[in-house]
Design an enzyme around this catalytic site. Structure first.
Site, PDB file in Angstrom:
ATOM      1  N   GLU A 166      39.602  30.850  91.586  1.00 30.99           N
ATOM      2  CA  GLU A 166      39.593  29.410  91.874  1.00 30.99           C
ATOM      3  C   GLU A 166      38.196  28.819  91.999  1.00 30.99           C
ATOM      4  O   GLU A 166      37.772  28.376  93.090  1.00 30.99           O
ATOM      5  CB  GLU A 166      40.427  29.114  93.137  1.00 30.99           C
ATOM      6  CG  GLU A 166      41.875  29.529  92.998  1.00 30.99           C
ATOM      7  CD  GLU A 166      42.742  29.139  94.196  1.00 30.99           C
ATOM      8  OE1 GLU A 166      42.201  28.652  95.194  1.00 30.99           O
ATOM      9  OE2 GLU A 166      43.971  29.317  94.110  1.00 30.99           O
ATOM     10  N   GLU A 351      48.925  33.236  91.309  1.00 28.67           N
ATOM     11  CA  GLU A 351      49.288  32.759  92.655  1.00 28.67           C
ATOM     12  C   GLU A 351      50.300  31.643  92.531  1.00 28.67           C
ATOM     13  O   GLU A 351      50.122  30.707  91.743  1.00 28.67           O
ATOM     14  CB  GLU A 351      48.080  32.186  93.416  1.00 28.67           C
ATOM     15  CG  GLU A 351      47.188  33.212  94.039  1.00 28.67           C
ATOM     16  CD  GLU A 351      46.057  32.593  94.847  1.00 28.67           C
ATOM     17  OE1 GLU A 351      46.250  31.519  95.461  1.00 28.67           O
ATOM     18  OE2 GLU A 351      44.980  33.197  94.844  1.00 28.67           O
TER      19      GLU A 351
END
Ligand code: IFM
Length: 440
Positions: A166, A351
């Protein structure tokens, strides 16, 4: 759950994900201080000032945790290797830290779990933060050295390696919005971090390739973004937000360029000669990891600083985080990413999950909301696969309730409940439901 393993293509991997600082217990094993320890100690940054010093004590309890993963019938485990554990000052190897990851990977293999490693999931060594962290280009080269050290130790046994988790959170959320360490609200710092985190990915890829590593990629997070109304202003604001949040990193990695809508604000703050780094940043990867959670509705806000936008959650049901539950956004991203950026390259949902205020009653946790959430996002994944997208696995976030960064231990994402007083693990009803679904 409204799905079963047999609905997915042969070889599709089911797994769960975690990250080092969120579960391990950073006080153990000679790990060095990180910028999250510093951030957590600052006033008002983290709920109750909590940090990752004990977390779930996975450092000592990893065998129990991996047993639970195996007992659920999972195929793979997505974990991260803490830079500050492996190199406490960011530069010097720590034998104890390397031994820990050696044991951890062996323990996965003993249980038939495929190790999916992430090199950087946010715990920057404080010694490097002192030198400017991700604003400093040198950090990218130090990250390359860390990549070498950890790969030389466990690279022979991991199934896949993601360089960075991320980058939007590492750069924008942390240096422009100030919500994560180092907590800056500084556009120049953000522009530099937005570029340097991509360069760190590129350098790590070069180091991995020089060691003959395969199955190397990056994990990006995407936010489904729609205009709040049909105005031209809302459409423009949505395009800008999409460029900053959803296009900046994937376009750098797959096309070697940055979107014009984002450069409008960042261009004059970029590091000198950034263009020269783009070939290294855009070298081929083997897979893309997609983290997806929610949708936002965006409009223009002329009074706000660039990017002049305001956003709010969509109208649907919300999780404990206040995030809207919107499974269609996952299907949409998987299709868009395949169509516009990665073609037939393997994609993993690295995720996806939800926080809920779970409580243990009579030794059990009843969480039908999470069971529904997982089921609906699995259906979204199946729809993308049916449309021709090469999705090869799905990792639930997270295996355990854990340290949810600025929210401390308040938000519970786990499929396994953790009592943070006793550290007792209690698999939730959603764990049992997922286990039943993937056994079928
Ligand atoms: O807990 C985080 C994780 O570290 C990164 N992705 C989002 C999760 C939930 O906020």
């Amino acid at each position: 759950m409204d799905f079963k393993r047999a609905d997915f293509p042969e070889g599709f991997l089911f797994g769960a994900a975690t990250a080092a600082y969120q579960i391990e217990g950073h006080q153990f094993g000679g790990a060095g201080p990180t910028h999250w320890d510093t951030f957590a100690a600052g006033p008002g940054n983290v709920v109750r000032g909590e940090d990752g010093s004990l977390a779930c004590d996975h450092y000592h309890r990893y065998a129990e945790d991996l047993d639970l993963l195996k007992d659920a019938g999972m195929d793979a485990y997505r974990f991260s290797t803490s830079w500050a554990r492996v190199m406490p000052d960011g530069r010097t190897p720590n034998p104890e830290g390397l031994d820990f990851y050696d044991r951890l990977v062996d323990a996965m293999l003993e249980r038939g779990l495929k190790p999916f490693q992430t090199l950087y999931h946010w715990e920057l060594p404080a010694a490097l933060a002192d030198k400017g962290g991700w604003m400093n280009r040198d950090t990218c080269n130090y990250f390359g050295d860390f990549t070498d050290v950890i790969t030389d130790r466990i690279g022979d046994r991991v199934q896949a390696i993601a360089t960075i988790n991320e980058p939007w959170c590492i750069a924008y959320l942390s240096h422009f919005l100030g919500h994560h360490a180092p907590g800056l609200q500084d556009i120049r710092a953000a522009a530099r971090a937005m570029h340097h985190i991509n360069l760190a990915h590129g350098i790590a890829m070069t180091r991995l390739r020089s060691r003959g590593m395969k199955n190397c990629g990056i994990v990006l997070n995407f936010d489904h973004t729609e205009p709040q109304d049909s105005s031209k202003e809302a459409a423009g604001a949505t395009a800008t937000w999409d460029a900053i949040m959803n296009r900046w990193f994937i376009e750098a990695v797959t096309k070697g360029s940055y979107p014009a809508e984002a450069m409008e604000g960042f261009a004059r703050h970029m590091p000198d000669n950034w263009e020269d780094d783009m070939p290294q940043i855009s070298q081929p990867i083997d897979f893309l990891g997609v983290n997806y959670y929610t949708r936002h509705k965006v409009t223009a806000d002329a009074e706000a600083v660039w990017p002049h936008i305001a956003s709010k959650e969509g109208p649907g049901d919300k999780t404990q985080m206040g995030w809207e539950i919107y499974p269609a956004g996952l299907q949409s991203f998987l299709t868009r990413l395949s169509r516009d950026y990665v073609g037939d390259m393997p994609i993993y949902v690295t995720e996806n999950g939800m926080a809920w205020d779970d409580i243990v009653e009579n030794g059990a946790v009843f969480d039908p909301e999470r069971t529904r959430f997982i089921s609906d996002h699995m259906q979204a994944t199946l729809a993308a696969i049916a449309a021709g997208v090469n999705v090869q696995g799905f990792f639930y976030w997270s295996l355990l309730d854990n340290y949810e960064w600025a929210f401390g231990y308040e938000k519970r994402f786990g499929m396994i409940h953790v009592d943070f007083e006793t550290l007792k693990r209690t698999p939730k009803a959603s764990y049992h439901a997922l286990k039943a679904a993937i056994a079928r």
